[in-house]
Design an enzyme around this catalytic site. Structure first.
Site, mmCIF file in Angstrom:
data_model
loop_
_atom_site.group_PDB
_atom_site.id
_atom_site.type_symbol
_atom_site.label_atom_id
_atom_site.label_comp_id
_atom_site.label_asym_id
_atom_site.label_seq_id
_atom_site.Cartn_x
_atom_site.Cartn_y
_atom_site.Cartn_z
ATOM 1 N N SER A 350 0.857 -1.192 0.000
ATOM 2 C CA SER A 350 0.000 0.000 0.000
ATOM 3 C C SER A 350 0.891 1.238 0.000
ATOM 4 C CB SER A 350 -0.913 -0.011 1.218
ATOM 5 O OG SER A 350 -0.142 0.050 2.420
ATOM 6 N N TYR A 351 0.255 2.399 -0.079
ATOM 7 C CA TYR A 351 1.006 3.656 -0.148
ATOM 8 C C TYR A 351 1.898 3.785 1.085
ATOM 9 C CZ TYR A 351 1.926 8.588 -1.061
ATOM 10 O OH TYR A 351 2.535 9.778 -1.310
ATOM 11 N N PRO A 352 3.218 4.001 0.905
ATOM 12 C CA PRO A 352 4.145 3.896 2.043
ATOM 13 C C PRO A 352 4.355 5.179 2.828
ATOM 14 C CG PRO A 352 5.399 4.130 0.020
ATOM 15 C CD PRO A 352 3.934 4.119 -0.384
#
Length: 664
Positions: A350-352
């Protein structure tokens, strides 16, 4: 009665309206390619435009209950740059103090003119613009740069923004169904930070460089100032000063041990800790020790047993990812973020970049766990979770209301190298936070000898639970003999031991990240960049000792920090930058305007700059303490254009000297 003529027939079906045309823009070419594949159902048509590295993808997709003709393309980070005009951009064009108030302009730099041309060509004839930039403040700011470029060509363009956290079909199609308005406040917060950093950075950088460059051996490069760089190296320097000032101090303590046999008859040694810990008065400890020796027999005064637990990890946010990448995986924070970004773009994570460390109710955790059953390394544990072992993750207490915690999106057994190490950590952490706490039975024993208390404890781990998959933590059993309250025993060992206090160690990267996060220096997304910058500038250095790397200040870094302190302020102290961050957060929350934020910060820093410019002798003195002066008499002197110049430190006349080998 009207009669239809020619091709007009009463009741004829009107021609179907043409599907509206939509331009979508992502932050990177790889993300645009993945989005196009998902939204087109796997069959987009690729073509080239003026920006040869940013492809355009054409396809038909669903939008607002109908179909649209979409073109997907990308930028490469920020499309525009903020800079001064010609009258202030060049170093010799003005007194640096003017930079605090000089006009600034936002424009597309020459190297991105092809992207500007491509966007304006692609948006021609479009009815709508959809922004697919990263869902953080920086992405919001880039989105408004794209809007500015596109609306020059299509002023009446409808603009919406997609919010997503993972490059997977479910998340992308949900984002298409729930498009929102771009967040102008978040964009303004970035614009405020950009303007503050430009004004402060340019003014202090010119002051430092003009004052010191080529006057001392080793100071022949740019001496930059950054509002986050200075606090970053300040933490490193403060630890180094504590180490340098440390004086070891001797202490004494009483050590007690007892040997017994376990149920199988095997010998077992048990050490007790003195309840006082240690004392710095040798004579006092000697008196207490001799009393213990005379008494000779110890008594068990209490035995307590209780169930204890080792807490599973909380869901993963960016700062914790950076700390653990450095501490547990030996991957520098900037490289860890680069890898995490790649894995996100490839659909593994997922978006880090998120401050959130709790999952919202209703989040499909079981579906994510199911995906991990395909990875043999932890498939058994994932199946255990699906078959009754699952427990909803505990809240970490932070929520940026933008993205969920970092988690794996699909299995990654094919990854290699540091990419595999980072993915494995995220996957194990995710499965660990969905598991139950580890459980154990702890026994706490307190003994008394001549009025002195001694304590020991034993632990039997009864359920490993999350520790079976989260292998980055250990919980070791501690075996002790069976004791009973009122029992007496003669210690097998009783001694007075001497020790000494030890200096703190230099900062590790994990500790530096924690200091920056606590003191609000940078954001979760920029901390790694600031650390990388101070290393590149040679303001700090990183050296390995055994398996651990430590940060040390360099002479340049120490000199720059110390040069401002005699003036009554510490330019590296984190409180100054933290206040800037709070004002920028207020802009993002709509509580403060961009102009007001910039004005309040610039007014404070302008006064500090004027003080420093009047007293540059302080910087010179700090440089002299770290570097050898260069003999300027060896260089040919030149007259300065515009008449005599006087030193801001001592007031004496100055001449410009030129190094022949450099030509200026």
């Amino acid at each position: 009665m009207a009669v239809a003529t020619g091709g007009d027939f009463a009741g004829a079906t009107p021609p179907a309206p043409m599907p509206k045309k939509v331009l979508s823009v992502a932050e990177k070419p790889s993300v645009a390619k993945e989005l196009a594949a998902i939204l087109s159902g796997g069959n987009p048509s690729r073509r080239s435009g003026p920006a040869k590295y940013n492809a355009l993808w054409d396809f038909t997709t669903a939008l607002d209950g109908g179909q649209c003709q979409m073109t997907m393309t990308s930028v490469t980070g920020h499309l525009m740059e903020l800079d001064f005009g010609d009258g202030h951009r060049k170093w010799g064009s003005c007194d640096p103090v003017e930079l605090f108030d000089a006009p600034v302009f936002m424009g597309v730099p020459d190297e991105k003119k092809d992207l500007e041309a491509q966007l304006q060509q692609a948006v021609a004839g479009c009815d709508e613009l959809i922004l697919w930039l990263d869902c953080d403040r920086e992405g919001e700011a880039i989105g408004f740069e794209v809007i500015q470029v596109c609306t020059k060509r299509r002023p009446r363009l409808r603009v919406r923004r997609a919010r997503f956290s993972a490059l997977i079909p479910a998340d992308i199609h949900r984002a298409m169904r729930t498009l929102v308005q771009p967040d102008k406040n978040a964009s303004d917060a970035v614009a405020a930070r950009q303007e503050v950093d430009l004004r402060l950075g340019a003014a202090f950088t010119r002051l430092q460089t003009k004052t010191l460059q080529n006057r001392f051996e080793g100071l022949d490069s740019l001496l930059s100032y950054g509002p986050c760089q200075f606090p970053t190296m300040w933490f490193v320097e403060q630890r180094a000063e504590r180490i340098a000032a440390f004086v070891a101090e001797d202490f004494w303590k009483i050590e007690l041990a007892h040997e017994a046999t376990d149920e199988a008859g095997s010998p077992m040694r048990c050490s007790f800790n003195w309840a006082r810990g240690h004392l710095f008065d040798r004579l006092a400890v000697l008196v207490l020790y001799e009393a213990c020796v005379r008494r000779g027999v110890a008594s068990i005064v209490s035995v307590g047993r209780r169930q204890t637990r080792k807490w599973r990890p909380s869901p993963l946010a960016t700062v914790e990812l950076q700390k653990d990448a450095s501490r547990k995986l030996r991957i520098p924070s900037d490289k860890a973020m680069e890898i995490a970004e790649q894995l996100y773009q490839e659909g593994y994570l997922s978006y880090p970049r998120t401050e959130t460390d709790k999952f919202k109710e209703g989040f499909d955790l079981r579906g994510l766990i199911q995906a991990q059953t395909a990875d043999g390394r932890w498939a058994a544990h994932a199946n255990e979770l699906l078959n009754g072992g699952f427990e909803w993750p505990r809240d970490g207490g932070h929520d940026d209301n933008a993205h969920p915690p970092i988690h794996p999106v699909k299995e990654g057994s094919a990854l290699t190298g540091d990419r595999a190490k980072l993915y494995e950590y995220v996957a194990r952490r995710f499965l660990g936070c969905c598991s139950r706490d580890a459980l154990g039975d702890e026994t706490n024993v307190e003994a008394e000898l001549a009025g002195e208390r001694f304590k020991t404890s034993g632990l039997m781990v009864t359920e490993l639970n999350f520790l079976k998959v989260y292998t980055y933590e250990r919980w070791a059993a501690r075996n002790i003999p069976v004791f009973h309250e009122g029992e007496h025993f003669t210690p097998s060992s009783l001694r007075m031991a001497q020790g000494s206090t030890t200096a703190p160690s230099p900062l590790t990267e994990a500790e530096l990240i924690a200091e920056m996060d606590t003191n609000e220096i940078g954001t979760d997304a920029t901390i790694a960049e600031h650390i990388k910058k101070v290393l590149e500038r040679d303001y700090c250095t990183k050296q390995r000792q055994g398996a651990v790397e430590y940060f040390y200040p360099t002479p340049t870094g120490k000199m720059l920090l110390k040069g401002y302190r005699p003036l009554g302020f510490d330019l590296g102290k984190p409180t100054l930058r933290a206040e800037m961050e709070r004002k920028q957060n207020a802009v993002a929350a709509g509580q403060l305007s961009k102009a007001q934020c910039v004005r309040e910060i610039v007014d404070i820093m302008r006064d500090l700059y004027r003080n420093a410019a009047r007293n540059v002798g302080s910087l010179v003195a700090a440089a002299r303490a770290e570097f050898a002066p260069i003999d300027a008499s060896r260089w040919p002197a030149q007259r300065l254009a515009g008449g005599p110049v006087h030193c801001g430190g001592c007031g004496g006349p100055m001449q410009l000297h030129v190094k022949p080998q450099q030509g200026g």
